[in-house]
Every structure is written in structure tokens, then in C-alpha cells.
Design a protein around this motif. Structure first.
Motif, PDB file in Angstrom:
ATOM      1  N   LEU A  77      46.678 -25.678  -5.792  1.00 42.73           N
ATOM      2  CA  LEU A  77      47.479 -25.698  -6.813  1.00 42.73           C
ATOM      3  C   LEU A  77      48.478 -26.173  -6.686  1.00 42.73           C
ATOM      4  O   LEU A  77      49.760 -26.609  -8.115  1.00 42.73           O
ATOM      5  N   ALA A  78      49.478 -24.814  -5.642  1.00 42.90           N
ATOM      6  CA  ALA A  78      51.001 -25.542  -5.338  1.00 42.90           C
ATOM      7  C   ALA A  78      51.566 -27.153  -5.363  1.00 42.90           C
ATOM      8  O   ALA A  78      52.856 -27.369  -6.120  1.00 42.90           O
ATOM      9  N   VAL A  79      50.375 -28.043  -5.104  1.00 43.32           N
ATOM     10  CA  VAL A  79      50.628 -29.288  -5.024  1.00 43.32           C
ATOM     11  C   VAL A  79      50.808 -29.398  -6.389  1.00 43.32           C
ATOM     12  O   VAL A  79      51.442 -30.469  -7.306  1.00 43.32           O
ATOM     13  N   ALA A 112      45.578 -22.559 -12.711  1.00 38.90           N
ATOM     14  CA  ALA A 112      46.352 -21.399 -12.289  1.00 38.90           C
ATOM     15  C   ALA A 112      46.569 -20.136 -12.965  1.00 38.90           C
ATOM     16  O   ALA A 112      45.749 -19.101 -12.052  1.00 38.90           O
ATOM     17  N   MET A 113      45.426 -19.984 -14.748  1.00 37.01           N
ATOM     18  CA  MET A 113      44.894 -18.289 -14.980  1.00 37.01           C
ATOM     19  C   MET A 113      44.326 -18.062 -14.000  1.00 37.01           C
ATOM     20  O   MET A 113      44.015 -17.532 -13.310  1.00 37.01           O
ATOM     21  N   ILE A 171      59.683 -22.787  -8.157  1.00 36.74           N
ATOM     22  CA  ILE A 171      58.968 -21.132  -7.693  1.00 36.74           C
ATOM     23  C   ILE A 171      57.563 -20.413  -7.356  1.00 36.74           C
ATOM     24  O   ILE A 171      57.875 -20.129  -6.299  1.00 36.74           O
ATOM     25  N   VAL A 172      57.354 -21.188  -7.973  1.00 37.39           N
ATOM     26  CA  VAL A 172      55.512 -20.814  -7.437  1.00 37.39           C
ATOM     27  C   VAL A 172      55.170 -21.437  -6.560  1.00 37.39           C
ATOM     28  O   VAL A 172      54.258 -20.791  -5.401  1.00 37.39           O
ATOM     29  N   ALA A 173      55.362 -22.877  -6.887  1.00 39.12           N
ATOM     30  CA  ALA A 173      54.896 -23.984  -5.831  1.00 39.12           C
ATOM     31  C   ALA A 173      54.740 -23.108  -4.300  1.00 39.12           C
ATOM     32  O   ALA A 173      54.548 -23.074  -2.998  1.00 39.12           O
ATOM     33  N   LEU A 229      52.601 -17.352   0.804  1.00 38.51           N
ATOM     34  CA  LEU A 229      51.453 -16.746   0.989  1.00 38.51           C
ATOM     35  C   LEU A 229      50.603 -17.675   1.900  1.00 38.51           C
ATOM     36  O   LEU A 229      50.418 -16.836   2.371  1.00 38.51           O
ATOM     37  N   TRP A 230      50.154 -18.651   1.299  1.00 36.23           N
ATOM     38  CA  TRP A 230      49.371 -19.043   2.516  1.00 36.23           C
ATOM     39  C   TRP A 230      50.060 -19.366   4.193  1.00 36.23           C
ATOM     40  O   TRP A 230      49.006 -18.954   4.761  1.00 36.23           O
ATOM     41  N   TYR A 231      51.123 -20.071   4.306  1.00 39.27           N
ATOM     42  CA  TYR A 231      51.354 -19.824   5.130  1.00 39.27           C
ATOM     43  C   TYR A 231      51.565 -18.341   6.437  1.00 39.27           C
ATOM     44  O   TYR A 231      50.901 -18.412   7.551  1.00 39.27           O
ATOM     45  N   ASN A 232      51.936 -17.325   5.120  1.00 45.78           N
ATOM     46  CA  ASN A 232      52.032 -16.042   5.944  1.00 45.78           C
ATOM     47  C   ASN A 232      50.763 -15.571   6.389  1.00 45.78           C
ATOM     48  O   ASN A 232      50.400 -14.485   7.132  1.00 45.78           O
TER      49      ASN A 232
END
Length: 101
Positions: free
Chosen positions: A12-14, A35-36, A84-86, A92-95
Motif C-alpha cells: 500500500l505504501a508503494v 487503504a480503507m 506521510i502515510v507511506a 511500521l513494517w521495518y519496526n
């Protein structure tokens, strides 16, 4: 299932970054719908993990991106939100990946 949700978030970030380029209107509508759903699933997952702050953020993003009652922000503001959301989804994924290792 948990790992898949974060990988979908990365996808989704991409998709959100691709929204910065001129695309057909249908692409933006599809990204908003996806996204929703993704943010709704994340909200539920965060709630199960008792992470209320991230759950509220995810619900807020699901409401912002929902395609049924459009939030009119203008192209520039949507581009800022998308970036910002991406970035937040990648972090979030990295963490999550770093914590699992």
C-alpha cells in the motif's frame, strides 16, 4: 497472518507513492478502497494487541481514505498525506520486522 498484513501495508505504501504521478481516476479510487480495508484490518489487529493509540490512528486513516464519502483535501494536500502515510507504513513494517528478529 500478522506478517502478511504488514507486507500488504508495504505494498500500500508503494501504491500511495504511485499516487504522486498522474494516473487514471480509477487508480486513486482503487487505492482509497484498498487503504480503507488495510487500515481497518490494522485497526483490528492493533486493538487485539491492546495498542489503542495505533488502533485509533488506523481507524482514522480508514475513515480518511474511505471512498464512499470523499474527503476533499485538494491534490497537493492529498500528495502530502500519501507521502506521510507511506513513510509511516514503511516504518511500521521495518519496526515490526526488527522486533521479530
Amino acid at each position: 497472518m500478522d506478517n502478511i498484513l504488514y507486507k500488504v501495508g508495504l505494498g500500500l505504501a508503494v501504491a500511495l507513492i504511485i499516487c504522486l504521478f498522474p494516473m487514471p481516476y480509477g487508480y486513486y479510487s482503487l487505492v482509497r478502497f484498498v487503504a480503507m480495508i488495510v487500515f481497518g484490518c490494522m485497526a483490528f489487529k492493533f486493538y487485539q494487541e491492546n495498542n489503542i493509540i495505533l488502533s485509533v490512528v488506523a481507524v482514522s486513516l480508514a475513515l480518511l481514505f474511505q471512498p464512499f464519502f470523499k474527503v476533499v483535501l485538494g491534490r497537493t494536500m492529498w500528495n502530502i498525506v500519501d507521502v506521510i502515510v507511506a513513510v509511516a507504513l514503511v516504518l511500521l513494517w521495518y519496526n515490526r520486522r526488527r522486533v521479530k528478529e
